[in-house]
Design a protein around this motif. Structure first.
Motif, PDB file in Angstrom:
ATOM      1  N   THR A   1       0.780  -1.121   0.007  1.00 45.43           N
ATOM      2  CA  THR A   1      -0.022  -0.133   0.005  1.00 45.43           C
ATOM      3  C   THR A   1       0.969   1.354   0.120  1.00 45.43           C
ATOM      4  N   PRO A   2       0.232   2.363  -0.467  1.00 39.65           N
ATOM      5  CA  PRO A   2       1.167   3.630  -0.382  1.00 39.65           C
ATOM      6  C   PRO A   2       1.737   3.799   1.076  1.00 39.65           C
ATOM      7  N   ALA A   3       1.044   3.609   2.490  1.00 37.18           N
ATOM      8  CA  ALA A   3       1.704   3.602   3.577  1.00 37.18           C
ATOM      9  C   ALA A   3       2.882   2.755   3.649  1.00 37.18           C
ATOM     10  N   GLN A   4       2.960   1.475   2.961  1.00 42.08           N
ATOM     11  CA  GLN A   4       4.051   0.673   3.237  1.00 42.08           C
ATOM     12  C   GLN A   4       5.256   1.305   2.228  1.00 42.08           C
ATOM     13  N   TRP A   5       4.854   1.811   1.112  1.00 46.99           N
ATOM     14  CA  TRP A   5       5.990   2.438   0.330  1.00 46.99           C
ATOM     15  C   TRP A   5       6.608   3.490   0.954  1.00 46.99           C
ATOM     16  N   ILE A   6       5.781   4.411   1.669  1.00 41.06           N
ATOM     17  CA  ILE A   6       6.400   5.448   2.493  1.00 41.06           C
ATOM     18  C   ILE A   6       7.332   4.834   3.628  1.00 41.06           C
TER      19      ILE A   6
ATOM     20  N   ALA B   1       6.705   9.087  -7.033  1.00 42.53           N
ATOM     21  CA  ALA B   1       8.045  10.111  -6.502  1.00 42.53           C
ATOM     22  C   ALA B   1       7.382  11.119  -6.001  1.00 42.53           C
ATOM     23  N   ALA B   2       6.628  11.710  -6.567  1.00 43.33           N
ATOM     24  CA  ALA B   2       6.012  13.190  -5.989  1.00 43.33           C
ATOM     25  C   ALA B   2       5.644  13.049  -4.538  1.00 43.33           C
ATOM     26  N   ALA B   3       4.866  11.972  -4.441  1.00 39.88           N
ATOM     27  CA  ALA B   3       4.446  11.645  -3.095  1.00 39.88           C
ATOM     28  C   ALA B   3       5.664  11.472  -1.957  1.00 39.88           C
ATOM     29  N   LEU B   4       6.728  10.726  -2.536  1.00 36.01           N
ATOM     30  CA  LEU B   4       7.813  10.567  -1.475  1.00 36.01           C
ATOM     31  C   LEU B   4       8.597  11.686  -1.225  1.00 36.01           C
ATOM     32  N   CYS B   5       8.456  12.751  -2.135  1.00 34.73           N
ATOM     33  CA  CYS B   5       9.227  13.931  -1.782  1.00 34.73           C
ATOM     34  C   CYS B   5       8.928  14.501  -0.524  1.00 34.73           C
TER      35      CYS B   5
ATOM     36  N   SER C   1      11.601  18.410  -4.772  1.00 33.01           N
ATOM     37  CA  SER C   1      12.552  17.275  -4.272  1.00 33.01           C
ATOM     38  C   SER C   1      13.816  17.883  -3.888  1.00 33.01           C
ATOM     39  N   ALA C   2      14.097  19.227  -4.283  1.00 32.72           N
ATOM     40  CA  ALA C   2      15.468  19.704  -4.032  1.00 32.72           C
ATOM     41  C   ALA C   2      16.592  19.333  -5.051  1.00 32.72           C
TER      42      ALA C   2
END
Length: 332
Positions: A17-22, A51-55, A88-89
């Motif tokens: 899930t997205p929470a697990q990716w984070i 990628a945008a979410a993980l920034c 993301s800098a």
């Protein structure tokens, strides 16, 4: 050059899930690795969106984003990459995989033959590089596959993401555009030969990336027992002994598929796995770096515990060998 590591996110399976990716991304950063490998394609979650979410959840990790060229037009990709670089800098790298490695390209409406795809990707890369690197704004482009008017009018002065191309792309494209080249997973003898071939044809001196599975054990024996359990489904119908050149082993049956010390390959063309103790894995990684590989991508391991074990047990050994950046650190 220091040896760099990225951990592949499990975006192409329905379970995580997205929470697990984070959680996994934050573990990779905490463990002291350098980046995330974010795969893309038809069976995967959208790599650019992930990628945008993980920034927002990482601070220093490189975001190696894979985007098949048949998924998005070059001008649209350039605009999205600029946004990613901004939020993301400047942590983004772009991987443009070879369409011939993606059997699902027709799902995106890609029906060109091999020669046409090669011509198209050449135009694609020319446009993308002009949009990301050039100072010109509002240029026109009239090619066989792409026509643009007033392109680049909204370009911002941001660093262009380094570009990664597959080794199956033409040597001319790699020489002209690639900052890094992704090699297929193969035994060291083949990797060394391929690196020499590509270096001889390029004045850019690209770096080289390769993917490996990882099975790390407290001892050599325990690592091979774990490999037998983890790969049991794949090993039920093993190929003939002559299909892959192997080392002679008579202990753990799976070791008959060891093509090089601590490197396991069940079938030709399938990914290789690094199998062994922390010291053995570090030794083999040092050997791969000596061949010219600058960046290792670790795949098929979605567990946070495995990330932390790698960071705690293997990275310090590589640091002792001088294979890591001096400022490499754990974010404790």
């Amino acid at each position: 050059m220091a040896l760099e590591f990225s951990w592949q996110l499990p975006l192409c399976t329905p379970a995580p899930t997205p929470a697990q990716w984070i959680q996994l991304a934050q573990a990779v950063e905490y463990a002291g690795l350098d980046g995330l490998w974010i795969p893309g394609g038809a069976p995967c979650a959208d790599s650019l969106g992930v990628a945008a979410a993980l920034c927002a959840h990482t601070r220093r990790l490189r975001l190696n984003v894979s985007v098949p060229a048949h998924v998005v037009l070059p001008a649209a990709l350039a605009s999205t990459l600029q946004s990613l670089q901004s939020i993301s800098a400047n942590r983004v790298r772009l991987h443009l995989p070879d369409a011939d490695r993606d059997s699902l390209r027709q799902a995106f409406g890609e029906w060109l033959n091999r020669d046409q795809r090669s011509e198209r990707i050449g135009e694609y890369l020319e446009i993308l590089q002009r949009l990301l690197h050039g100072d010109e704004t509002g240029f026109n482009y009239n090619g066989r596959y792409f026509q643009l008017e007033n392109a680049g009018f909204a370009r911002r002065p941001l660093p262009a993401p380094p570009l990664i191309l597959d080794d199956s792309h033409s040597a001319a494209l790699i020489a002209a555009h690639a900052d890094l080249c992704l090699l297929r997973s193969a035994p060291p003898a083949w990797l060394e030969q391929e690196i020499r071939r590509l270096r001889a044809r390029s004045s850019r001196r690209p770096g080289f990336v390769c993917e490996f599975g990882l099975i790390l054990g407290d001892s050599e024996e325990l690592a091979w027992e774990a490999a037998a359990q983890q790969l049991a489904a794949h090993a039920q119908a093993l190929p003939d002994a002559g299909a892959v050149r192997r080392l002679a082993r008579d202990r753990q049956p799976l070791r008959h598929f060891e093509v090089h010390p601590n490197l396991l390959q069940l079938r030709p063309g399938q990914p290789l796995y690094l199998v062994g103790s922390a010291q053995q894995i570090a030794t083999r990684l040092g050997e791969l770096h000596g061949l010219g590989i600058d960046h290792i991508v670790i795949h098929d391991q979605a567990a946070v515990a495995e990330v932390l074990r790698f960071g705690e047990r293997v990275l310090p050994l590589l640091q002792q060998q001088g294979l890591r950046k001096e400022d490499s650190h754990h974010d404790r």
